[in-house]
Design a protein around this motif. Structure first.
Motif, mmCIF file in Angstrom:
data_model
loop_
_atom_site.group_PDB
_atom_site.id
_atom_site.type_symbol
_atom_site.label_atom_id
_atom_site.label_comp_id
_atom_site.label_asym_id
_atom_site.label_seq_id
_atom_site.Cartn_x
_atom_site.Cartn_y
_atom_site.Cartn_z
ATOM 1 N N ALA A 1 0.837 -1.197 0.000
ATOM 2 C CA ALA A 1 0.000 0.000 0.000
ATOM 3 C C ALA A 1 0.873 1.248 0.000
ATOM 4 C CB ALA A 1 -0.907 0.002 1.225
ATOM 5 N N GLU A 2 0.466 2.236 -0.760
ATOM 6 C CA GLU A 2 1.200 3.496 -0.818
ATOM 7 C C GLU A 2 0.655 4.465 0.229
ATOM 8 O OE1 GLU A 2 1.111 4.941 -4.805
ATOM 9 O OE2 GLU A 2 2.090 3.160 -5.633
ATOM 10 N N MET A 3 1.402 5.517 0.477
ATOM 11 C CA MET A 3 1.023 6.498 1.491
ATOM 12 C C MET A 3 -0.386 7.045 1.246
ATOM 13 S SD MET A 3 1.724 8.282 4.237
ATOM 14 C CE MET A 3 3.489 8.139 4.524
ATOM 15 N N HIS B 1 -6.080 6.816 7.761
ATOM 16 C CA HIS B 1 -5.159 7.291 8.782
ATOM 17 C C HIS B 1 -4.712 8.726 8.505
ATOM 18 C CE1 HIS B 1 -4.890 3.449 10.805
ATOM 19 N NE2 HIS B 1 -4.726 2.863 9.637
ATOM 20 N N SER B 2 -4.390 9.442 9.574
ATOM 21 C CA SER B 2 -3.949 10.829 9.436
ATOM 22 C C SER B 2 -2.555 10.893 8.811
ATOM 23 C CB SER B 2 -3.936 11.515 10.804
ATOM 24 O OG SER B 2 -2.994 10.908 11.659
ATOM 25 N N ASP B 3 -2.293 11.961 8.087
ATOM 26 C CA ASP B 3 -1.015 12.123 7.400
ATOM 27 C C ASP B 3 0.151 12.120 8.385
ATOM 28 O OD1 ASP B 3 -2.694 12.431 5.263
ATOM 29 O OD2 ASP B 3 -2.005 14.425 4.702
ATOM 30 N N ASP B 4 0.016 12.853 9.483
ATOM 31 C CA ASP B 4 1.137 12.969 10.421
ATOM 32 C C ASP B 4 1.456 11.632 11.096
ATOM 33 O OD1 ASP B 4 -1.242 13.025 11.847
ATOM 34 O OD2 ASP B 4 -0.632 14.629 13.197
ATOM 35 N N TYR B 5 0.421 10.819 11.340
ATOM 36 C CA TYR B 5 0.647 9.503 11.939
ATOM 37 C C TYR B 5 1.384 8.583 10.966
ATOM 38 C CZ TYR B 5 -0.537 4.861 13.814
ATOM 39 O OH TYR B 5 -0.478 3.572 14.275
ATOM 40 N N MET B 6 0.983 8.567 9.713
ATOM 41 C CA MET B 6 1.642 7.711 8.732
ATOM 42 C C MET B 6 3.071 8.173 8.449
ATOM 43 S SD MET B 6 0.009 5.048 7.724
ATOM 44 C CE MET B 6 -0.559 4.765 9.401
ATOM 45 N N LEU B 7 3.299 9.482 8.429
ATOM 46 C CA LEU B 7 4.659 9.995 8.244
ATOM 47 C C LEU B 7 5.549 9.597 9.421
ATOM 48 C CD1 LEU B 7 3.923 13.540 6.778
ATOM 49 C CD2 LEU B 7 5.053 11.635 5.599
#
Length: 210
Positions: free
Chosen positions: A59-61, A68-74
């Motif tokens: 799976a890609e970002m 999921h939230s961007d900051d959590y995945m980053l």
């Protein structure tokens, strides 16, 4: 067409051989190696002859951040065992550290797990399979911006979101001993997804009493 062929189910099975290489740490009860053991049983019993086997694309970002939230995945993408000290506050914020430890390849593990479930849902949507299996998934405790119960990315929520592109409603049945709280929370305010969880109740993780 014979009656026997008419009722034959088309089964898609998703597996990535790398999944068994990830290691949560010494003494941790979550062991991805068991997925490899399950796959070996499937091969040795000849069950693979009854299904199509696919290696899913990780799976890609942008797919992971459909829920999921961007900051959590980053954060998951950047955290490593050798830079933990640089992320002390974020680890507390995202509930990473004890039950959900930092290990080598954490983000890649999430990509593999979620990629399999997303691909399985797509296969169902396309009408190419009647049943789709991803035993690398089932990480039902992960929240939108928080790890929980050994789970970091919620592949089930991502798969359901994929199914909702085609199907008006989805019934999610969870037969784990733990309540599938992450999936329930994700769809709590919509009538398009019904979550049905069979689990041990009372003073047992995650601690619901119903």
């Amino acid at each position: 067409m014979s009656v026997q062929n008419h009722f034959k189910r088309r089964i898609a099975y998703y597996y990535d051989g790398d999944v068994g290489n990830y290691y949560y740490g010494q003494g941790h009860p979550m062991k991805p190696h068991r997925i490899r053991m399950c796959h070996n049983l499937l091969l040795n019993y000849g069950l693979y002859r009854k299904m199509e086997i696919f290696r899913p694309r990780p799976a890609e970002m942008e797919e992971l951040t459909r829920y999921h939230s961007d900051d959590y995945m980053l954060f998951l993408q950047n955290i490593r065992p050798d830079n933990i000290n640089d992320y002390t506050k974020q680890m507390q914020r995202f509930n990473v550290g004890e039950d959900c430890p930092v290990f080598d390849g954490l983000y890649e593990f999430c990509q593999i797990s979620s990629g399999g479930s997303i691909a399985a849902a797509q296969k169902i949507n396309e009408g190419h399979s009647d049943i789709a299996i991803n035993w690398m998934g089932g990480l039902h405790h992960a929240k939108k911006s928080e790890a929980s119960g050994f789970c970091y990315s919620n592949d089930i929520v991502l798969a359901i979101l994929e199914l909702l592109k085609v199907h008006p409603r989805v019934l999610y049945v969870d037969i784990d001993i733990h309540h599938g709280d992450g999936v329930e929370e994700a769809f709590y305010t919509t009538d398009r997804v019904m979550t049905c969880s069979f689990h041990k109740y009372g003073e047992y993780f995650p601690g619901e009493y119903w």
